[in-house]
Motif scaffolding. Sequence first.
Motif, PDB file in Angstrom:
ATOM      1  N   GLY A  98      36.684 -80.558  31.549  1.00  0.00           N
ATOM      2  CA  GLY A  98      37.034 -82.206  31.673  1.00  0.00           C
ATOM      3  C   GLY A  98      38.300 -82.289  31.134  1.00  0.00           C
ATOM      4  O   GLY A  98      39.149 -83.438  31.696  1.00  0.00           O
ATOM      5  N   ILE A  99      38.699 -81.634  30.171  1.00  0.00           N
ATOM      6  CA  ILE A  99      40.291 -81.846  29.566  1.00  0.00           C
ATOM      7  C   ILE A  99      41.244 -81.426  30.787  1.00  0.00           C
ATOM      8  O   ILE A  99      42.236 -82.289  31.239  1.00  0.00           O
ATOM      9  CB  ILE A  99      40.709 -80.723  28.540  1.00  0.00           C
ATOM     10  N   THR A 100      41.026 -80.136  31.566  1.00  0.00           N
ATOM     11  CA  THR A 100      41.999 -79.820  32.515  1.00  0.00           C
ATOM     12  C   THR A 100      41.692 -80.949  33.827  1.00  0.00           C
ATOM     13  O   THR A 100      42.937 -81.327  34.464  1.00  0.00           O
ATOM     14  CB  THR A 100      41.117 -78.693  33.414  1.00  0.00           C
ATOM     15  N   ALA A 101      40.870 -81.745  34.098  1.00  0.00           N
ATOM     16  CA  ALA A 101      40.692 -82.906  35.184  1.00  0.00           C
ATOM     17  C   ALA A 101      41.560 -83.902  34.659  1.00  0.00           C
ATOM     18  O   ALA A 101      42.197 -84.764  35.465  1.00  0.00           O
ATOM     19  CB  ALA A 101      39.176 -83.451  35.271  1.00  0.00           C
ATOM     20  N   LYS A 102      41.871 -84.054  33.326  1.00  0.00           N
ATOM     21  CA  LYS A 102      42.494 -85.237  32.703  1.00  0.00           C
ATOM     22  C   LYS A 102      44.102 -84.945  32.743  1.00  0.00           C
ATOM     23  O   LYS A 102      44.829 -85.726  31.932  1.00  0.00           O
ATOM     24  CB  LYS A 102      42.030 -85.988  31.573  1.00  0.00           C
ATOM     25  N   VAL A 103      44.527 -83.688  32.961  1.00  0.00           N
ATOM     26  CA  VAL A 103      45.939 -83.413  32.913  1.00  0.00           C
ATOM     27  C   VAL A 103      46.789 -84.577  33.497  1.00  0.00           C
ATOM     28  O   VAL A 103      47.884 -84.941  32.908  1.00  0.00           O
ATOM     29  CB  VAL A 103      46.319 -82.202  33.209  1.00  0.00           C
ATOM     30  N   PRO A 104      46.381 -85.138  34.589  1.00  0.00           N
ATOM     31  CA  PRO A 104      47.430 -85.876  35.127  1.00  0.00           C
ATOM     32  C   PRO A 104      47.458 -87.066  34.284  1.00  0.00           C
ATOM     33  O   PRO A 104      48.501 -88.008  34.318  1.00  0.00           O
ATOM     34  CB  PRO A 104      46.833 -86.430  36.595  1.00  0.00           C
ATOM     35  N   TYR A 105      46.563 -87.605  33.597  1.00  0.00           N
ATOM     36  CA  TYR A 105      46.335 -88.799  32.656  1.00  0.00           C
ATOM     37  C   TYR A 105      47.282 -88.398  31.654  1.00  0.00           C
ATOM     38  O   TYR A 105      47.971 -89.292  31.005  1.00  0.00           O
ATOM     39  CB  TYR A 105      45.073 -89.200  32.192  1.00  0.00           C
ATOM     40  N   LEU A 106      47.285 -87.157  30.833  1.00  0.00           N
ATOM     41  CA  LEU A 106      48.241 -86.702  30.011  1.00  0.00           C
ATOM     42  C   LEU A 106      49.654 -86.733  30.295  1.00  0.00           C
ATOM     43  O   LEU A 106      50.595 -86.982  29.605  1.00  0.00           O
ATOM     44  CB  LEU A 106      47.618 -85.491  29.406  1.00  0.00           C
ATOM     45  N   LYS A 107      49.792 -86.162  31.443  1.00  0.00           N
ATOM     46  CA  LYS A 107      51.360 -86.280  32.034  1.00  0.00           C
ATOM     47  C   LYS A 107      51.819 -87.667  32.088  1.00  0.00           C
ATOM     48  O   LYS A 107      52.975 -87.869  31.705  1.00  0.00           O
ATOM     49  CB  LYS A 107      51.063 -85.545  33.376  1.00  0.00           C
ATOM     50  N   ALA A 108      50.866 -88.691  32.647  1.00  0.00           N
ATOM     51  CA  ALA A 108      51.357 -89.998  32.807  1.00  0.00           C
ATOM     52  C   ALA A 108      51.613 -90.671  31.157  1.00  0.00           C
ATOM     53  O   ALA A 108      52.485 -91.684  31.159  1.00  0.00           O
ATOM     54  CB  ALA A 108      50.264 -90.848  33.487  1.00  0.00           C
ATOM     55  N   LEU A 109      50.888 -90.257  30.437  1.00  0.00           N
ATOM     56  CA  LEU A 109      50.946 -90.637  29.094  1.00  0.00           C
ATOM     57  C   LEU A 109      52.188 -90.526  28.414  1.00  0.00           C
ATOM     58  O   LEU A 109      52.902 -91.388  27.833  1.00  0.00           O
ATOM     59  CB  LEU A 109      49.663 -90.377  28.126  1.00  0.00           C
ATOM     60  N   GLY A 110      52.783 -89.147  28.673  1.00  0.00           N
ATOM     61  CA  GLY A 110      54.290 -88.806  28.315  1.00  0.00           C
ATOM     62  C   GLY A 110      54.148 -87.946  27.165  1.00  0.00           C
ATOM     63  O   GLY A 110      54.981 -87.962  26.793  1.00  0.00           O
ATOM     64  N   VAL A 111      53.032 -87.318  26.783  1.00  0.00           N
ATOM     65  CA  VAL A 111      53.106 -86.544  25.621  1.00  0.00           C
ATOM     66  C   VAL A 111      53.610 -85.144  25.713  1.00  0.00           C
ATOM     67  O   VAL A 111      53.691 -84.721  27.157  1.00  0.00           O
ATOM     68  CB  VAL A 111      51.479 -86.261  25.086  1.00  0.00           C
ATOM     69  N   ASP A 112      54.383 -84.514  25.143  1.00  0.00           N
ATOM     70  CA  ASP A 112      54.746 -83.171  24.819  1.00  0.00           C
ATOM     71  C   ASP A 112      53.943 -82.127  24.872  1.00  0.00           C
ATOM     72  O   ASP A 112      54.180 -81.002  25.231  1.00  0.00           O
ATOM     73  CB  ASP A 112      56.231 -83.064  23.751  1.00  0.00           C
ATOM     74  N   ALA A 113      52.962 -82.255  23.960  1.00  0.00           N
ATOM     75  CA  ALA A 113      52.012 -81.249  23.750  1.00  0.00           C
ATOM     76  C   ALA A 113      50.393 -81.664  23.456  1.00  0.00           C
ATOM     77  O   ALA A 113      50.386 -82.926  23.119  1.00  0.00           O
ATOM     78  CB  ALA A 113      52.298 -80.307  22.389  1.00  0.00           C
ATOM     79  N   VAL A 114      49.556 -81.088  23.675  1.00  0.00           N
ATOM     80  CA  VAL A 114      48.028 -81.044  23.312  1.00  0.00           C
ATOM     81  C   VAL A 114      47.570 -80.284  22.355  1.00  0.00           C
ATOM     82  O   VAL A 114      47.959 -79.019  22.413  1.00  0.00           O
ATOM     83  CB  VAL A 114      47.523 -81.193  24.593  1.00  0.00           C
ATOM     84  N   TRP A 115      46.988 -80.906  21.527  1.00  0.00           N
ATOM     85  CA  TRP A 115      46.472 -80.104  20.075  1.00  0.00           C
ATOM     86  C   TRP A 115      44.972 -80.291  20.273  1.00  0.00           C
ATOM     87  O   TRP A 115      44.368 -81.438  20.571  1.00  0.00           O
ATOM     88  CB  TRP A 115      46.897 -80.655  19.106  1.00  0.00           C
ATOM     89  N   LEU A 116      44.247 -79.051  20.582  1.00  0.00           N
ATOM     90  CA  LEU A 116      42.754 -79.142  20.799  1.00  0.00           C
ATOM     91  C   LEU A 116      42.035 -78.660  19.259  1.00  0.00           C
ATOM     92  O   LEU A 116      42.454 -77.720  18.774  1.00  0.00           O
ATOM     93  CB  LEU A 116      42.353 -77.751  21.676  1.00  0.00           C
ATOM     94  N   SER A 117      41.257 -79.591  18.931  1.00  0.00           N
ATOM     95  CA  SER A 117      40.486 -79.183  17.854  1.00  0.00           C
ATOM     96  C   SER A 117      39.441 -78.266  18.300  1.00  0.00           C
ATOM     97  O   SER A 117      39.386 -77.872  19.581  1.00  0.00           O
ATOM     98  CB  SER A 117      39.658 -80.612  17.379  1.00  0.00           C
ATOM     99  N   PRO A 118      38.678 -77.410  17.466  1.00  0.00           N
ATOM    100  CA  PRO A 118      38.031 -76.554  17.549  1.00  0.00           C
ATOM    101  C   PRO A 118      37.227 -76.435  18.915  1.00  0.00           C
ATOM    102  O   PRO A 118      36.444 -77.425  18.989  1.00  0.00           O
ATOM    103  CB  PRO A 118      37.378 -76.187  16.494  1.00  0.00           C
TER     104      PRO A 118
END
Length: 571
Positions: A48-68
């Motif tokens: 589900g996270i992988t599918a939303k990578v384009p959304y994260l890219k469009a948001l403009g963040v530099d990094a993603v932090w995954l909780s456990p």
Amino acid sequence: MTTTATLATRTDAEHMADPDWWRQASVYQIYPRSFADSNGDGIGDINGITAKVPYLKALGVDAVWLSPFYPSALADGGYDVDEYRNVDPRLGTLEDFDAMASALHTAGIKLIVDIVPNHSSNRHEWFQEALAAPKGSPARDRYIFRDGLGDQGELPPSDWHSVFGGPAWERITEPDGTPGQWYMHIFAKEQPDLNWDNPEVREDFLKTLRFWSDRGVDGFRIDVAHALTKNLEETLPTTADLEAEGEALYLEGRHPYWDRNEVHEIYAEWRKLFNEYNPPRTAVAEAWVHADRRARYASPEGLGQAFNFDLLQADFDAAQFRKTITKNLAEAEASGASSTWVFSNHDVVRHATRYGLPASASSAEGDIMSGQAGKQWLLAGGRQEDVDVELGLRRARAASLLMFALPGSAYLYQGEELGLQEVGSEIPDSERQDPSFFRNKGVEIGRDGCRVPLPWTAGGSSFGFGPAGSHLPQPAWFADSSVEVQEAQEDSTLSLYRRALALRSQLQADETLEWLETGRPDVLVFRRPNGWTSVTNFGTEPFELPAGDVLVSSSPLEGAFLPGATTAWLQ
């Protein structure tokens, strides 16, 4: 009004190769089970996270932090780890993780993962081995086992309480069926504390850090970083003994289990490992310690960065913000780190709700877990009718835009870019999951309200979270806050975050700012070295903006005036 900045944009390749990328990064925290569900089981997952990578890219963040995302019984939202070098099968596989990391890196987004070193779960193979082994065995030495007090050892070794309520000790049944020793757990009983005096524990975590670093992880968030080392003497002090010593106990690093000086020996060893990689792996400490002791966690010889939660605990107040920002920038400079800024995360009431609560619920002192305003709201049952939703969102947008203008790392929590409110009493007791709710039932409703799965669409059984329902109930009002709705609105909170983060990546400069006097105690103005200016009106009366082109504002301007609870950037 908004104009477009015409400054050079750093390329993805430059970002990925930069050893100092973390100093000014915008980091987006994902609570995996509540982000996006790819297979319809009601639980968010790695794909589900992988599918939303384009959304994260469009948001403009530099990094993603995954909780456990590790195998876990979810006694504490995944912070009870069964196995440190694997993925919970409900969330995916190691191959899924590798695919996600690759997709993020291809999009120019770094990956940070949570490491939980203070405790494992009670299902971890080491703890199961300890339960089956005799007293004094090597297996038990990996954890903190003690004989009980009383004639038959029927009393816990001390009267200490866990963070989640109740005693910090749990008695086991020995292999022969008799009542046995007690083990220590600062948090839930399902989270036995590890013994960091044991070389095997230290070596195994080095193995874990290398395992994930070799898979492309760029950094680590260290859970409860201040609690690893402990001094458990033969006779343990009582809670009253500890309280009698007061603040000096913490300032001198003499508390039995919080923020002891020896913990930095561990992080010095970790830093050597991190520096073997190119670029070096980064780390940020979750360390609830006295401000005078935070710098050691953030030193270049240690983890490199430490969370400061001071803005999170502040009211929406100009004086508190200025004092907090000034202090933390000075601390960061002294330690050689960059500062960290955060308003919301998986443990606290969302700031759009906190800022909409009555002034009587606020306190300049704040509260360690959720800000005093949020704490009082939880104690009152978390009723949405007690929140001024419009005011809370307006203030949250203004505060976030101010934060993005500051030098240092900006940490975002999933859903805040949608302006989500905390979900309170809409979650029935029967569907709650947070152990703090069950441990303190009738006292507070816990942290489930900030962990409700995200709304991606305005309709569907789970607002687009997945093909079926969600593991926590979503309120009907999520529809209007969904990504689908906000992407079509130029003035939405999502659009604001996208514009602000795009500008932030272009306008980064050195890590200083200059305060400008305004003649009003409720207005903060500061200038960054490249000449652009942030103006925040914490009051209610409009403030005349200084000269300059407006790059972005958190709410519409009133001609040349900045209305209350609004931030604007000028160039």
